[in-house]
Design a protein around this motif. Structure first.
Motif, PDB file in Angstrom:
ATOM      1  N   ASP A  34      47.650  46.512  35.092  1.00 34.92           N
ATOM      2  CA  ASP A  34      46.427  45.020  35.784  1.00 34.92           C
ATOM      3  C   ASP A  34      46.676  44.174  35.170  1.00 34.92           C
ATOM      4  OD1 ASP A  34      44.290  47.450  36.000  1.00 34.92           O
ATOM      5  OD2 ASP A  34      43.521  47.912  34.697  1.00 34.92           O
ATOM      6  N   THR A  37      42.993  39.722  31.587  1.00 32.30           N
ATOM      7  CA  THR A  37      41.322  39.083  31.581  1.00 32.30           C
ATOM      8  C   THR A  37      41.170  37.784  32.121  1.00 32.30           C
ATOM      9  OG1 THR A  37      41.146  39.714  29.348  1.00 32.30           O
ATOM     10  CG2 THR A  37      41.081  41.748  31.086  1.00 32.30           C
ATOM     11  N   ASP A  38      40.315  37.528  31.883  1.00 30.56           N
ATOM     12  CA  ASP A  38      39.925  35.680  31.215  1.00 30.56           C
ATOM     13  C   ASP A  38      40.034  35.337  29.920  1.00 30.56           C
ATOM     14  OD1 ASP A  38      39.277  35.171  34.335  1.00 30.56           O
ATOM     15  OD2 ASP A  38      36.877  35.500  33.842  1.00 30.56           O
ATOM     16  N   GLU A  39      39.410  36.165  29.382  1.00 32.98           N
ATOM     17  CA  GLU A  39      40.645  36.367  27.748  1.00 32.98           C
ATOM     18  C   GLU A  39      41.862  36.008  27.148  1.00 32.98           C
ATOM     19  OE1 GLU A  39      37.796  35.375  25.444  1.00 32.98           O
ATOM     20  OE2 GLU A  39      36.427  34.462  27.305  1.00 32.98           O
ATOM     21  N   GLN A  40      42.599  37.120  27.738  1.00 33.94           N
ATOM     22  CA  GLN A  40      43.430  37.052  27.948  1.00 33.94           C
ATOM     23  C   GLN A  40      44.497  35.939  28.569  1.00 33.94           C
ATOM     24  OE1 GLN A  40      43.848  41.492  29.580  1.00 33.94           O
ATOM     25  NE2 GLN A  40      44.785  42.231  28.053  1.00 33.94           N
ATOM     26  N   ARG A  60      41.504  34.360  40.490  1.00 35.85           N
ATOM     27  CA  ARG A  60      42.686  35.552  39.944  1.00 35.85           C
ATOM     28  C   ARG A  60      42.464  36.397  41.157  1.00 35.85           C
ATOM     29  NH1 ARG A  60      41.944  38.815  36.516  1.00 35.85           N
ATOM     30  NH2 ARG A  60      41.090  37.791  34.914  1.00 35.85           N
ATOM     31  N   ALA A  88      46.469  36.449  38.443  1.00 32.45           N
ATOM     32  CA  ALA A  88      45.401  35.573  37.567  1.00 32.45           C
ATOM     33  C   ALA A  88      45.902  34.030  37.436  1.00 32.45           C
ATOM     34  CB  ALA A  88      44.608  36.317  35.887  1.00 32.45           C
TER      35      ALA A  88
END
Length: 258
Positions: A34, A37-40, A60, A88
């Motif tokens: 995957d 994420t936005d936090e990552q 993304r 992303a």
């Protein structure tokens, strides 16, 4: 005459191999990881450019293979200007600053970093490939884009399917000896696709030791300008293959009756 037959067999084998190898690659890409994420992504920006993560904006393209412009009906025939395995992206205000310093911070955080150029910095970590592009003018945003890394099984399956295709092509060339017709035109139109897939096949393997994004092996047939030529060449080639099979089968049937 024998030399011509050998060249024809090699040409056909490489062409069919370039058509089957992307199938194996496509199957292998189904196991890709995957996207972050936005936090990552915010955490990646915090490492690359400390202090800028709070105001970052995220975008993304979550597809495993596709284009940001899927609604354009013309691309079904013409091909896509931008095609890949999704991404992303984090955009942050201000310039990206010294890419050399950014490379040191990413390296300290465990990323494998490539040599920065004036325009971009690439880095690899696990299932991700990072590309950072700085902004040099006031009002522009710097961008950190993460792509999926290619699973190892992609190269394995692509090689297996390439070998199967090469054997099928060589067998077809033997079966079609003396029957040229549309085959030559089809092979000629498919030549650019064959060349691109061959280059991508090698580039994908080399990139396992690199830090940049992986090209998709079926990307050439989706690329603008290459796609229509490939579709026409592939259609002519399939018509020729069908004609060869019908000729050989009807010939054997006639011989059996006779």
């Amino acid at each position: 005459m024998r030399k011509i037959a050998i060249v024809a067999a090699l040409w056909t084998a490489l062409t069919v191999a370039a058509l089957t190898a992307p199938i194996g690659a496509w199957i292998g890409w189904r196991a890709a990881a995957d996207l972050p994420t936005d936090e990552q992504m915010r955490a990646i920006v915090a490492v690359a450019k400390p202090g800028y993560e709070g105001g970052a904006e995220f975008d993304r393209a979550p597809y495993l293979s596709g284009t940001p412009f899927p609604d354009d009906p013309g691309v079904l025939w013409n091909g896509y200007e931008e095609y890949g395995a999704g991404y992303a992206e984090a955009r942050f205000s201000g310039t990206a600053g010294d890419l050399g310093g950014m490379a040191d911070r990413l390296r300290a955080a465990g990323w494998r970093v490539g040599d920065p150029s004036q325009d971009e910095l690439t880095a690899a970590s696990g299932d991700w490939r990072l590309v950072v592009r700085p902004a040099y003018d006031v009002g522009e945003s710097a961008a950190a884009r993460v792509h999926r890394a290619q699973p190892v099984r992609v190269a394995v399956l692509a090689a297996v399917f390439w070998l199967v295709g090469a054997l099928l092509g060589a067998g077809l060339a033997w079966l079609a000896r003396g029957l040229i017709g549309l085959g030559v035109l089809g092979l000629a139109l498919l030549s650019f696709h064959t060349l691109l897939v061959s280059v991508y096949l090698v580039a994908d393997v080399v990139e396992y030791w690199g830090t940049g994004p992986f090209p998709l092996l079926w990307e050439p047939v989706m690329t603008i300008l290459v796609r229509p030529v490939t579709l026409i060449g592939g259609s002519l080639f399939l018509v020729w293959v069908a004609g060869v099979l019908i000729h050989r089968l009807t010939g054997r049937a006639s011989a059996a009756v006779g």
